[in-house]
Design a protein around this motif. Sequence first.
Motif, PDB file in Angstrom:
ATOM      1  N   ARG A 100      -3.288  17.783   0.623  1.00 43.77           N
ATOM      2  CA  ARG A 100      -2.655  19.086   0.833  1.00 43.77           C
ATOM      3  C   ARG A 100      -1.411  19.263  -0.047  1.00 43.77           C
ATOM      4  O   ARG A 100      -0.580  20.126   0.206  1.00 43.77           O
ATOM      5  N   GLN A 101      -1.288  18.372  -1.029  1.00 41.19           N
ATOM      6  CA  GLN A 101      -0.184  18.417  -1.992  1.00 41.19           C
ATOM      7  C   GLN A 101       1.187  18.201  -1.348  1.00 41.19           C
ATOM      8  O   GLN A 101       2.204  18.730  -1.817  1.00 41.19           O
ATOM      9  N   LYS A 102       1.194  17.391  -0.292  1.00 40.94           N
ATOM     10  CA  LYS A 102       2.464  16.988   0.307  1.00 40.94           C
ATOM     11  C   LYS A 102       2.817  15.591  -0.189  1.00 40.94           C
ATOM     12  O   LYS A 102       1.942  14.728  -0.302  1.00 40.94           O
ATOM     13  N   PRO A 103       4.085  15.351  -0.497  1.00 39.21           N
ATOM     14  CA  PRO A 103       4.483  14.024  -0.989  1.00 39.21           C
ATOM     15  C   PRO A 103       4.332  12.966   0.100  1.00 39.21           C
ATOM     16  O   PRO A 103       4.768  13.175   1.238  1.00 39.21           O
ATOM     17  N   ARG A 104       3.688  11.843  -0.229  1.00 38.38           N
ATOM     18  CA  ARG A 104       3.437  10.797   0.756  1.00 38.38           C
ATOM     19  C   ARG A 104       4.067   9.464   0.384  1.00 38.38           C
ATOM     20  O   ARG A 104       4.558   8.752   1.241  1.00 38.38           O
ATOM     21  N   ILE A 105       4.059   9.113  -0.923  1.00 37.22           N
ATOM     22  CA  ILE A 105       4.575   7.804  -1.326  1.00 37.22           C
ATOM     23  C   ILE A 105       5.469   7.964  -2.548  1.00 37.22           C
ATOM     24  O   ILE A 105       5.035   8.479  -3.586  1.00 37.22           O
ATOM     25  N   LEU A 106       6.722   7.534  -2.411  1.00 37.49           N
ATOM     26  CA  LEU A 106       7.626   7.495  -3.552  1.00 37.49           C
ATOM     27  C   LEU A 106       7.437   6.141  -4.226  1.00 37.49           C
ATOM     28  O   LEU A 106       7.899   5.117  -3.734  1.00 37.49           O
ATOM     29  N   VAL A 107       6.727   6.147  -5.340  1.00 34.32           N
ATOM     30  CA  VAL A 107       6.327   4.898  -5.995  1.00 34.32           C
ATOM     31  C   VAL A 107       7.479   4.246  -6.752  1.00 34.32           C
ATOM     32  O   VAL A 107       7.617   3.018  -6.767  1.00 34.32           O
ATOM     33  N   VAL A 108       8.323   5.051  -7.357  1.00 32.74           N
ATOM     34  CA  VAL A 108       9.400   4.536  -8.214  1.00 32.74           C
ATOM     35  C   VAL A 108      10.727   4.573  -7.462  1.00 32.74           C
ATOM     36  O   VAL A 108      11.094   5.613  -6.892  1.00 32.74           O
ATOM     37  N   PRO A 109      11.477   3.450  -7.416  1.00 36.37           N
ATOM     38  CA  PRO A 109      12.810   3.470  -6.798  1.00 36.37           C
ATOM     39  C   PRO A 109      13.671   4.571  -7.421  1.00 36.37           C
ATOM     40  O   PRO A 109      13.806   4.653  -8.644  1.00 36.37           O
ATOM     41  N   THR A 110      14.238   5.406  -6.530  1.00 28.89           N
ATOM     42  CA  THR A 110      14.945   6.599  -6.983  1.00 28.89           C
ATOM     43  C   THR A 110      16.337   6.649  -6.365  1.00 28.89           C
ATOM     44  O   THR A 110      16.510   6.359  -5.175  1.00 28.89           O
ATOM     45  N   GLU A 111      17.315   7.050  -7.167  1.00 33.44           N
ATOM     46  CA  GLU A 111      18.701   7.109  -6.701  1.00 33.44           C
ATOM     47  C   GLU A 111      18.931   8.294  -5.763  1.00 33.44           C
ATOM     48  O   GLU A 111      18.286   9.337  -5.886  1.00 33.44           O
ATOM     49  N   ILE A 112      19.867   8.075  -4.821  1.00 37.53           N
ATOM     50  CA  ILE A 112      20.383   9.170  -3.996  1.00 37.53           C
ATOM     51  C   ILE A 112      21.846   9.335  -4.407  1.00 37.53           C
ATOM     52  O   ILE A 112      22.734   8.617  -3.926  1.00 37.53           O
ATOM     53  N   PRO A 113      22.128  10.260  -5.288  1.00 33.05           N
ATOM     54  CA  PRO A 113      23.478  10.348  -5.880  1.00 33.05           C
ATOM     55  C   PRO A 113      24.563  10.791  -4.915  1.00 33.05           C
ATOM     56  O   PRO A 113      25.749  10.568  -5.158  1.00 33.05           O
ATOM     57  N   GLU A 114      24.181  11.401  -3.780  1.00 34.46           N
ATOM     58  CA  GLU A 114      25.188  11.909  -2.847  1.00 34.46           C
ATOM     59  C   GLU A 114      25.954  10.785  -2.142  1.00 34.46           C
ATOM     60  O   GLU A 114      27.050  11.008  -1.622  1.00 34.46           O
ATOM     61  N   VAL A 115      25.383   9.590  -2.080  1.00 36.34           N
ATOM     62  CA  VAL A 115      26.051   8.466  -1.419  1.00 36.34           C
ATOM     63  C   VAL A 115      26.495   7.476  -2.489  1.00 36.34           C
ATOM     64  O   VAL A 115      25.669   6.975  -3.250  1.00 36.34           O
ATOM     65  N   LYS A 116      27.798   7.186  -2.526  1.00 32.67           N
ATOM     66  CA  LYS A 116      28.347   6.334  -3.576  1.00 32.67           C
ATOM     67  C   LYS A 116      29.014   5.096  -2.973  1.00 32.67           C
ATOM     68  O   LYS A 116      29.305   5.038  -1.779  1.00 32.67           O
ATOM     69  N   ASN A 152       0.808  -1.224   0.000  1.00 31.27           N
ATOM     70  CA  ASN A 152       0.000   0.000   0.000  1.00 31.27           C
ATOM     71  C   ASN A 152       0.840   1.272   0.000  1.00 31.27           C
ATOM     72  O   ASN A 152       0.335   2.346  -0.350  1.00 31.27           O
ATOM     73  N   TYR A 153       2.116   1.189   0.381  1.00 33.66           N
ATOM     74  CA  TYR A 153       3.029   2.323   0.270  1.00 33.66           C
ATOM     75  C   TYR A 153       4.087   2.082  -0.805  1.00 33.66           C
ATOM     76  O   TYR A 153       5.159   2.685  -0.773  1.00 33.66           O
ATOM     77  N   ALA A 154       3.794   1.179  -1.719  1.00 32.46           N
ATOM     78  CA  ALA A 154       4.719   0.836  -2.817  1.00 32.46           C
ATOM     79  C   ALA A 154       6.002   0.208  -2.302  1.00 32.46           C
ATOM     80  O   ALA A 154       7.022   0.206  -2.995  1.00 32.46           O
ATOM     81  N   GLU A 155       5.970  -0.350  -1.084  1.00 27.53           N
ATOM     82  CA  GLU A 155       7.182  -0.925  -0.514  1.00 27.53           C
ATOM     83  C   GLU A 155       7.705  -2.127  -1.293  1.00 27.53           C
ATOM     84  O   GLU A 155       8.891  -2.452  -1.235  1.00 27.53           O
ATOM     85  N   CYS A 156       6.812  -2.791  -2.053  1.00 24.91           N
ATOM     86  CA  CYS A 156       7.257  -3.906  -2.896  1.00 24.91           C
ATOM     87  C   CYS A 156       7.897  -3.422  -4.198  1.00 24.91           C
ATOM     88  O   CYS A 156       8.511  -4.212  -4.918  1.00 24.91           O
ATOM     89  N   LEU A 186      22.750   3.846  -4.606  1.00 18.75           N
ATOM     90  CA  LEU A 186      21.773   3.702  -3.524  1.00 18.75           C
ATOM     91  C   LEU A 186      20.410   4.139  -4.033  1.00 18.75           C
ATOM     92  O   LEU A 186      20.262   5.238  -4.572  1.00 18.75           O
ATOM     93  N   LEU A 187      19.397   3.269  -3.857  1.00 17.09           N
ATOM     94  CA  LEU A 187      18.027   3.582  -4.277  1.00 17.09           C
ATOM     95  C   LEU A 187      17.076   3.395  -3.108  1.00 17.09           C
ATOM     96  O   LEU A 187      17.249   2.482  -2.289  1.00 17.09           O
ATOM     97  N   THR A 188      16.044   4.250  -3.042  1.00 11.79           N
ATOM     98  CA  THR A 188      15.030   4.141  -1.990  1.00 11.79           C
ATOM     99  C   THR A 188      13.649   4.352  -2.600  1.00 11.79           C
ATOM    100  O   THR A 188      13.502   4.978  -3.646  1.00 11.79           O
ATOM    101  N   TRP A 189      12.620   3.840  -1.894  1.00  7.76           N
ATOM    102  CA  TRP A 189      11.229   4.042  -2.311  1.00  7.76           C
ATOM    103  C   TRP A 189      10.294   3.676  -1.160  1.00  7.76           C
ATOM    104  O   TRP A 189      10.706   3.025  -0.203  1.00  7.76           O
ATOM    105  N   GLY A 190       9.035   4.117  -1.257  1.00  6.21           N
ATOM    106  CA  GLY A 190       8.044   3.814  -0.230  1.00  6.21           C
ATOM    107  C   GLY A 190       7.547   5.043   0.495  1.00  6.21           C
ATOM    108  O   GLY A 190       7.439   6.135  -0.076  1.00  6.21           O
ATOM    109  N   ARG A 191       7.260   4.874   1.767  1.00 11.97           N
ATOM    110  CA  ARG A 191       6.647   5.927   2.583  1.00 11.97           C
ATOM    111  C   ARG A 191       7.620   7.084   2.811  1.00 11.97           C
ATOM    112  O   ARG A 191       8.810   6.864   3.073  1.00 11.97           O
TER     113      ARG A 191
END
Length: 592
Positions: free
Chosen positions: A499-515, A421-425, A471-476
Amino acid sequence: MPPKRAAATAASAATKKTAVATTTTKKTTATTATKKTTIAAATKKTVATTKKAAAAPKKAAAAPKKAAPKKAAPKKKTVAEVAPESDKENTEEPEKKVVTTKRKRTRDDEEQAPVASSSEDESAQEPVDAQAQPAKKRKVAAPKAPAAKRPARVLKAINEKPKRVLDMFVFGEGTAGELGLGSVKVDGKKPIDVKRPRLNPNVSNVVQIACGGMHVAALTKDNKIFTWGVNDQGALGRDTTWDGGLRDVEDEDDDSDDEDDTGMNPKESTPAEIDTSGLPEGIEWVQVVASDSATFALTTTGQVYGWGTFRSNEGVLGFSRSVGIQRTPAHVPELSKIKQLAAGLNHILALDEKNKIYAWGAGQQAQLARRLLERDDTAALYPAGVGSLPGRAKAVKLACGSYHCFVIDTKGRVISWGLNNYAECGHEDSVGVDGGYVMRPQIVESLSGYEIADIAGGEHHSLACTTDGKLLTWGRIDGHQVGQPTGSFTEDNTIYDDRQKPRILVVPTEIPEVKDVVQVAAGTDHSFAVTKDGKVYSWGFSANYQTGQGTTDDIESPTLIDNTAIRDRKIVFAGAGGQYGIVAAEKEEAQN
């Protein structure tokens, strides 16, 4: 009347009536013959008598129906007669609740009574009367020499023991004893509310660590398993009964912070070895995993042992179909030749050498990849296969979030199922809907462009690292679980609230600052990433110091953990529970 005597009497009556109707033999002779006939002989003649009586008048024909010899119905043993004594001793009284006042949550100590199968019916067969046999001597067989005892089957080792020795550093709340620092101050430092990584001196030569919700298990180089933390439902696999009681907080003085004793149970908060008294000799451990209220361990030969219990939405579900709470290590007989284990909040995965994956525990969020019948909730406690993996995948690594599961295959693909339900899969289906599940293992297409090396799941978020260190993250999102800056969220990859606040990151997304990330870990709402050069980053919910950053404020993005205890150490492992964290470094060589 006993069955044998009734059969003989009925048979005699039938014989007399038949003799009158069909022969002219003298009555006295028939009577004499009948009296001399034994119970067993009468039984043999019944079949012949029945055939003759069929031609006689109706009254005579009715007799053989009563004359047919009936064997006594085998007596069925009751559960109490069949159940082993050992099961009776380990079974606690149903509906019994233990309230532990020092806990932040109450757990029910319920147990299911063991159910045993009924015994065989061989003993119910009637012995043949020796007097009814022909008059000849019975041969007495010569006594046979006792059969030679078969040697116990030696199982082949299929798993290697970990060898790298670690120093373990802990941080977080610790009021449940999950930091393993004991119950009293040491060198003026409290064993609770540890803000930054601190060396745990109470267990040495650690080679592998498993973080549960509120307890920890560690495997040592000398083949011992140590546990510490909450033991209300047997997760420590040993007796932690303590008569010390609890302090009354209301009666404490204002300067109570100066007290050396926290009042915690020292047997829970201090690492100690599990109870191995009931286990076979020669067991060699290779892996431990910890769920919320249970611990499981894998051996070199692929056997699985476990202790504790599983919980469902309604409370204690049980350890197995016959045991509610397993207080000491017990073998899981349904599994063999297992290569790897993984633990979620209340479920376990196991991978065998033939690429079959088993799942058991609580399954109300589809984490077992099978439908369960409400009328038999204990069926979930039986390890069963999750089915064939899609794309002919061959699994090499298992991982679990609280209610979801991951498999990494030989090609670096990810397969997942469970709560979504939070795209954790990592799937877009059923996101944002209560009760949104992925029922069967599916390839995570949103990760298809990456070759995944490691993956982890929290309660409602997930993270992974690739073979080239991304590094990739997604979900709540609401507790900064994904560690992404605000600019990472777009309408293409994020679900927003009213209220137009981000709640669920559906697509796995990179965090480029950590290598150069080589390992990832997730607690309930916080996460860790370990890099190739031995640094560790953390982010997420930090109200109990579980990020190791020394603050109770949320850590919005991955931040280096940097304190004197670990600054010059090469971190090679990170683990997380509900309100704590653990990092480990390669053990320093003794200085000459």
